[in-house]
Scaffold this motif. Structure first.
Motif, PDB file in Angstrom:
ATOM      1  N   ARG A  14       0.921  -1.215  -0.110  1.00 11.01           N
ATOM      2  CA  ARG A  14       0.044  -0.085   0.227  1.00 11.01           C
ATOM      3  C   ARG A  14       0.835   1.082  -0.027  1.00 11.01           C
ATOM      4  O   ARG A  14       0.290   2.243  -0.535  1.00 11.01           O
ATOM      5  CB  ARG A  14      -1.037  -0.011   1.164  1.00 11.01           C
ATOM      6  CG  ARG A  14      -1.877   1.140   1.177  1.00 11.01           C
ATOM      7  CD  ARG A  14      -2.724   1.145   2.534  1.00 11.01           C
ATOM      8  NE  ARG A  14      -3.664   0.281   2.401  1.00 11.01           N
ATOM      9  CZ  ARG A  14      -4.960   0.248   1.760  1.00 11.01           C
ATOM     10  NH1 ARG A  14      -5.266   1.569   1.141  1.00 11.01           N
ATOM     11  NH2 ARG A  14      -5.817  -0.648   1.649  1.00 11.01           N
ATOM     12  N   ASP A  15       2.100   1.044   0.486  1.00 18.23           N
ATOM     13  CA  ASP A  15       2.856   2.353   0.661  1.00 18.23           C
ATOM     14  C   ASP A  15       3.253   2.534  -0.959  1.00 18.23           C
ATOM     15  O   ASP A  15       3.622   3.858  -1.216  1.00 18.23           O
ATOM     16  CB  ASP A  15       4.126   1.954   1.379  1.00 18.23           C
ATOM     17  CG  ASP A  15       3.963   1.922   2.873  1.00 18.23           C
ATOM     18  OD1 ASP A  15       2.714   2.474   3.246  1.00 18.23           O
ATOM     19  OD2 ASP A  15       4.685   1.370   3.726  1.00 18.23           O
ATOM     20  N   LEU A  16       3.379   1.697  -1.618  1.00 17.56           N
ATOM     21  CA  LEU A  16       3.836   2.263  -3.140  1.00 17.56           C
ATOM     22  C   LEU A  16       2.534   2.631  -3.687  1.00 17.56           C
ATOM     23  O   LEU A  16       2.966   3.865  -4.343  1.00 17.56           O
ATOM     24  CB  LEU A  16       3.926   0.637  -3.850  1.00 17.56           C
ATOM     25  CG  LEU A  16       4.190   0.992  -5.396  1.00 17.56           C
ATOM     26  CD1 LEU A  16       5.537   1.881  -5.730  1.00 17.56           C
ATOM     27  CD2 LEU A  16       4.348  -0.320  -5.791  1.00 17.56           C
ATOM     28  N   LEU A  17       1.438   2.096  -3.398  1.00 14.11           N
ATOM     29  CA  LEU A  17       0.346   2.964  -4.082  1.00 14.11           C
ATOM     30  C   LEU A  17       0.220   4.210  -3.558  1.00 14.11           C
ATOM     31  O   LEU A  17      -0.141   5.436  -4.142  1.00 14.11           O
ATOM     32  CB  LEU A  17      -1.049   2.228  -3.713  1.00 14.11           C
ATOM     33  CG  LEU A  17      -2.325   2.814  -4.306  1.00 14.11           C
ATOM     34  CD1 LEU A  17      -2.296   3.116  -5.653  1.00 14.11           C
ATOM     35  CD2 LEU A  17      -3.386   2.142  -3.772  1.00 14.11           C
ATOM     36  N   ASN A  18       0.565   4.596  -2.279  1.00 11.98           N
ATOM     37  CA  ASN A  18       0.341   5.859  -1.674  1.00 11.98           C
ATOM     38  C   ASN A  18       1.491   6.860  -2.408  1.00 11.98           C
ATOM     39  O   ASN A  18       1.222   8.141  -2.551  1.00 11.98           O
ATOM     40  CB  ASN A  18       0.539   5.818  -0.233  1.00 11.98           C
ATOM     41  CG  ASN A  18      -0.549   5.047   0.561  1.00 11.98           C
ATOM     42  OD1 ASN A  18      -1.689   5.072   0.060  1.00 11.98           O
ATOM     43  ND2 ASN A  18      -0.248   4.627   1.672  1.00 11.98           N
ATOM     44  N   SER A  19       2.655   6.270  -2.543  1.00 13.74           N
ATOM     45  CA  SER A  19       3.668   7.164  -3.124  1.00 13.74           C
ATOM     46  C   SER A  19       3.403   7.573  -4.573  1.00 13.74           C
ATOM     47  O   SER A  19       3.634   8.539  -4.966  1.00 13.74           O
ATOM     48  CB  SER A  19       5.055   6.345  -2.959  1.00 13.74           C
ATOM     49  OG  SER A  19       5.205   5.378  -4.028  1.00 13.74           O
ATOM     50  N   LEU A  20       2.678   6.849  -5.072  1.00 17.16           N
ATOM     51  CA  LEU A  20       2.177   7.061  -6.631  1.00 17.16           C
ATOM     52  C   LEU A  20       0.972   8.070  -6.651  1.00 17.16           C
ATOM     53  O   LEU A  20       1.103   8.611  -7.840  1.00 17.16           O
ATOM     54  CB  LEU A  20       1.946   5.731  -7.675  1.00 17.16           C
ATOM     55  CG  LEU A  20       3.064   4.757  -7.622  1.00 17.16           C
ATOM     56  CD1 LEU A  20       2.487   3.493  -8.182  1.00 17.16           C
ATOM     57  CD2 LEU A  20       4.358   5.304  -8.190  1.00 17.16           C
ATOM     58  N   GLY A  21       0.242   7.918  -5.432  1.00 17.44           N
ATOM     59  CA  GLY A  21      -1.090   8.915  -5.627  1.00 17.44           C
ATOM     60  C   GLY A  21      -2.087   7.856  -5.401  1.00 17.44           C
ATOM     61  O   GLY A  21      -2.883   7.529  -6.288  1.00 17.44           O
ATOM     62  N   SER A  22      -2.217   7.778  -4.013  1.00 17.22           N
ATOM     63  CA  SER A  22      -3.681   7.044  -3.753  1.00 17.22           C
ATOM     64  C   SER A  22      -4.727   7.573  -4.230  1.00 17.22           C
ATOM     65  O   SER A  22      -4.922   8.948  -4.441  1.00 17.22           O
ATOM     66  CB  SER A  22      -3.695   6.868  -2.142  1.00 17.22           C
ATOM     67  OG  SER A  22      -4.985   5.629  -1.675  1.00 17.22           O
ATOM     68  N   PHE A  23      -6.047   6.915  -4.689  1.00 18.33           N
ATOM     69  CA  PHE A  23      -7.144   7.397  -5.118  1.00 18.33           C
ATOM     70  C   PHE A  23      -8.312   6.399  -4.632  1.00 18.33           C
ATOM     71  O   PHE A  23      -8.093   5.376  -4.075  1.00 18.33           O
ATOM     72  CB  PHE A  23      -7.034   7.513  -6.528  1.00 18.33           C
ATOM     73  CG  PHE A  23      -7.003   6.260  -7.172  1.00 18.33           C
ATOM     74  CD1 PHE A  23      -8.174   5.734  -7.702  1.00 18.33           C
ATOM     75  CD2 PHE A  23      -5.777   5.871  -7.311  1.00 18.33           C
ATOM     76  CE1 PHE A  23      -7.872   4.248  -8.521  1.00 18.33           C
ATOM     77  CE2 PHE A  23      -5.442   4.312  -8.061  1.00 18.33           C
ATOM     78  CZ  PHE A  23      -6.824   3.804  -8.502  1.00 18.33           C
ATOM     79  N   GLN A  24      -9.569   7.038  -4.736  1.00 18.03           N
ATOM     80  CA  GLN A  24     -10.665   6.029  -4.279  1.00 18.03           C
ATOM     81  C   GLN A  24     -11.549   6.084  -5.751  1.00 18.03           C
ATOM     82  O   GLN A  24     -11.811   7.417  -6.017  1.00 18.03           O
ATOM     83  CB  GLN A  24     -11.434   6.648  -3.155  1.00 18.03           C
ATOM     84  CG  GLN A  24     -12.734   6.173  -2.814  1.00 18.03           C
ATOM     85  CD  GLN A  24     -12.420   4.747  -2.274  1.00 18.03           C
ATOM     86  OE1 GLN A  24     -11.181   4.395  -1.570  1.00 18.03           O
ATOM     87  NE2 GLN A  24     -13.360   4.020  -1.935  1.00 18.03           N
ATOM     88  N   GLY A  25     -11.953   4.986  -6.161  1.00 19.21           N
ATOM     89  CA  GLY A  25     -12.671   4.881  -7.113  1.00 19.21           C
ATOM     90  C   GLY A  25     -11.825   4.359  -8.241  1.00 19.21           C
ATOM     91  O   GLY A  25     -11.241   3.651  -8.348  1.00 19.21           O
ATOM     92  N   ILE A  26     -12.385   4.991  -9.773  1.00 23.18           N
ATOM     93  CA  ILE A  26     -11.788   4.453 -10.990  1.00 23.18           C
ATOM     94  C   ILE A  26     -10.617   5.759 -11.333  1.00 23.18           C
ATOM     95  O   ILE A  26     -11.003   6.784 -11.191  1.00 23.18           O
ATOM     96  CB  ILE A  26     -12.691   4.153 -11.650  1.00 23.18           C
ATOM     97  CG1 ILE A  26     -12.188   3.597 -13.065  1.00 23.18           C
ATOM     98  CG2 ILE A  26     -13.477   5.387 -12.315  1.00 23.18           C
ATOM     99  CD1 ILE A  26     -12.927   2.845 -13.947  1.00 23.18           C
ATOM    100  N   ASN A  27      -9.609   5.430 -11.972  1.00 28.54           N
ATOM    101  CA  ASN A  27      -8.501   6.194 -12.448  1.00 28.54           C
ATOM    102  C   ASN A  27      -8.096   5.723 -13.786  1.00 28.54           C
ATOM    103  O   ASN A  27      -7.599   4.784 -13.637  1.00 28.54           O
ATOM    104  CB  ASN A  27      -7.503   6.307 -11.207  1.00 28.54           C
ATOM    105  CG  ASN A  27      -6.236   7.517 -11.694  1.00 28.54           C
ATOM    106  OD1 ASN A  27      -6.090   7.601 -12.478  1.00 28.54           O
ATOM    107  ND2 ASN A  27      -5.722   7.831 -10.443  1.00 28.54           N
TER     108      ASN A  27
END
Length: 209
Positions: A14-27
């Motif tokens: 999850r830290d990797l996702l957070n570093s890339l820019g966490s989001f909620q929903g569809i991106n």
């Protein structure tokens, strides 16, 4: 904890996702994420039983949407998740997504990079559906939903599969009531019965060429 018989699945932190820019929903900004998510230095196989209970990791899940364009009409594959499916928390939900986990059997020369990931995607398609004719395969979005116990341990990678033929059959009992529906139909009475990931996809599909 459910017994997954030692299954190993591909995850990122999850830290990797957070570093890339966490989001909620569809991106739909996939190029901001995919190079890092599919970098062999950033992903690894983990025991599924542990991963299902560990929100500090995200399981990479291909979520394949199948589209058929015929006679100026565009239709999408829809089905109901049967009881024999691997994710009991989604049973009886409607879905437009086919997919599953990436496992060590998918590993290719690039270790855990894109070649391995795409091999896993095609394996899942072959296992779950019987397709007639060729198909294309491209990644159009990412899905993240931390609002429920399923979503908080998964990261969906949305693939749009354009089919040459509308002759599609299910290979598994977990895929019930298989059919092809228009976006208008999916956004009608069926919408509230769709799993969250499918609702998020249906909301944006008309913006995809």
């Amino acid at each position: 904890m459910k017994d997954y018989k030692g299954e190993q699945i591909l995850v990122v932190t999850r830290d990797l996702l957070n570093s890339l820019g966490s989001f909620q929903g569809i991106n739909t900004q996939v190029e901001d994420y995919l190079p890092s998510l599919l970098n062999p230095e950033n992903n690894f196989f983990m025991d599924r039983g542990a991963a299902e209970e560990d929100p500090s990791h995200k399981q990479l899940i291909p979520y394949c949407i199948f589209r058929v364009k015929q006679d100026e009409t565009t239709r999408y594959l829809h089905y109901t998740r049967g009881k024999s499916g691997g994710e009991s928390r989604l049973h009886a939900s409607g879905s437009v997504g086919i997919g599953g986990h990436i496992n060590p059997v998918d590993q290719r020369n690039d270790a855990l990079g894109k070649e391995t990931y795409m091999a896993g995607v095609e394996r899942e398609i072959d296992e779950e559906l019987n397709l007639t004719g060729d198909h294309s395969n491209r990644i159009i979005a990412l899905l993240n939903d931390d609002s429920n116990s399923v979503g908080e341990v998964h990261l969906g990678v949305v693939h749009l599969i354009d089919l040459e033929s509308d002759q599609v059959r299910a290979n598994e009992d977990a895929i019930a009531n298989l059919g092809l529906l228009t976006l208008e139909e999916l956004r009608g009475e069926l919408y509230e019965r769709l799993e969250t990931w499918s609702q998020l996809c249906v909301d944006v599909l008309d913006s995809v060429d």
